[in-house]
Write an enzyme that holds these catalytic residues in place. Structure first.
Site, PDB file in Angstrom:
ATOM      1  N   THR A  44      40.505  30.492  43.456  1.00 33.23           N
ATOM      2  CA  THR A  44      41.532  30.690  44.479  1.00 33.23           C
ATOM      3  C   THR A  44      41.606  32.143  44.964  1.00 33.23           C
ATOM      4  OG1 THR A  44      43.156  31.047  42.731  1.00 33.23           O
ATOM      5  CG2 THR A  44      42.978  28.814  43.619  1.00 33.23           C
ATOM      6  N   LYS A  45      40.824  33.042  44.364  1.00 30.65           N
ATOM      7  CA  LYS A  45      40.925  34.465  44.694  1.00 30.65           C
ATOM      8  C   LYS A  45      39.969  34.838  45.833  1.00 30.65           C
ATOM      9  CE  LYS A  45      44.017  35.125  41.514  1.00 30.65           C
ATOM     10  NZ  LYS A  45      44.207  33.760  40.987  1.00 30.65           N
ATOM     11  N   ASN A  46      40.042  36.095  46.272  1.00 31.58           N
ATOM     12  CA  ASN A  46      39.234  36.536  47.413  1.00 31.58           C
ATOM     13  C   ASN A  46      37.743  36.463  47.131  1.00 31.58           C
ATOM     14  OD1 ASN A  46      41.903  37.303  47.997  1.00 31.58           O
ATOM     15  ND2 ASN A  46      41.242  39.000  49.282  1.00 31.58           N
TER      16      ASN A  46
END
Length: 370
Positions: free
Chosen positions: A181-183
């Site tokens: 879910t992170k960049n």
């Protein structure tokens, strides 16, 4: 076509590098791609030592060990955060003293910190929510006054800055997440950043199951053995190889996410005013890595109604953390203080879809039709 809240972005090189890692004949850990990733973060983000981990939670557990947290110690942690921010220190026996959020954003309220400090306080954990920095100048000054450690939970904050310095390079230690879910992602995965010389050597030992194995492989000792506590915190080369493909494209990924963030911000102003909704504040002194775009609704009923409205259009929007001070696990251990801002964000904050290939115009169109 349904629009999920998150969709992992693949650069195209991930499987190429994973195949290369396999062909190099070492896929366990601390090999070619691990070293490549760690060197990148040290050279570009200003960390004295960077160690890949299997998760941000593991990196936080390493911080708790390095800080010598033990029963009787107190650690200040924001209530509005993911459970790992507190759990890592609870496992070492600490009492968690929960801090409230600021009124206008979910970050820790630095103006209330001194009232939470006593002679048992060992560390302050700050969480850079949505990739936006806490007031690190004030927090570091307080920590220096009371001889406390500052641990930056920068899970969401890769690439963000405060006063020109990358988040994660300001506190004594810091942690990052590469969850999908992170960049930038590696499926699961994390990073421990060490900025204080006192912890550099021991961090590597804890990372390698309490052994000086890393020193042995560098030829610094002629044998290695069990010298400290630790665990198997390092990830496989498969994870590191995947991450390297993401790192190579970090500028492109960040640029796209910022375009999406500004589209939301520019498109929703009038709609938000009409419904008495607050848009995520645009960082001023701090930089924005566009990890997320959130709304703060007028009431919990309004938030639930918007979630349901978008769901009927096949768009998934979600709320976020429930205040840890009132969690099933810790509510009986909490000191009873009310934390109204944390509770406000638990009840009223809404996150909109944010990922590289997002059809953002469709999201905005259906949001405005609410």
């Amino acid at each position: 076509m349904k629009i999920p809240f998150n969709k992992p972005y693949f650069t195209g090189k991930e499987t190429t590098y994973i195949k290369d890692a396999v062909e190099r004949g070492m896929i366990s850990g601390n090999g070619y791609y691990t070293k490549r990733c760690q060197t990148f973060f040290e050279n570009n983000f200003g960390f004295k030592k960077a160690l890949l981990t299997t998760s941000c939670t593991d990196a936080l557990e390493m911080c708790a060990i390095l800080a010598n947290i033990s029963p009787g110690d107190e650690v200040i942690v924001p209530s509005y955060t993911f459970v790992s921010s507190a759990l890592a220190f609870v496992r070492q026996g600490a009492k968690i003293v929960f801090a409230d959020s600021k009124a206008d954003n979910p970050n820790i309220d630095e103006t209330k910190l001194e009232g939470l400090i006593n002679d048992k306080t060992k560390a302050i954990v700050v969480v850079h929510y949505a990739g936006v920095s806490c007031k690190m100048n004030t927090i570091m000054a307080i920590a220096n006054t009371y001889n406390l450690l500052v641990i930056e939970d920068a899970a969401q904050a890769i690439g963000s800055k405060f006063n020109g310095k990358y988040l994660g390079s300001i506190g004594h230690m810091a942690t990052f997440s590469f969850h999908e879910t992170k960049n930038i992602i590696s499926g699961e995965g994390g990073l421990l950043a060490i900025n204080d010389d006192r912890f550099v050597n021991r961090a590597e030992i804890i990372w390698e199951k309490g052994t000086n194995r890393a020193e042995f492989f560098r030829g610094e000792v002629n044998k290695y053995g069990w010298v400290d506590t630790g665990s198997s915190f390092l990830p496989s080369e498969i994870i590191a190889a995947f991450l390297w493909a993401q790192i190579e494209n970090i500028d492109t990924i960040q640029k796209r996410r910022l375009e999406l963030w500004h589209f939301y911000n520019d498109s929703l102003g009038d709609w938000a005013k009409k419904h008495e909704i607050q848009l995520m504040p645009e960082p001023k002194r701090e930089t924005n890595n566009a990890h997320m775009f959130y709304l703060v609704c007028k009431t919990i009923e309004q938030r639930d109604a918007i979630i349901q409205h978008l769901k009927t259009k096949d768009i998934l929007s979600v709320f976020h953390y429930l205040s840890l001070h009132s969690s099933e696990f810790y509510k009986d251990k909490h000191d009873g203080r009310t934390l109204p801002n944390s509770d406000k964000f638990s009840e009223r904050l809404l996150r909109l879809p944010m990922f590289y290939e997002l059809d953002i115009a469709k999201v905005v169109e259906h949001l405005i039709s609410y």
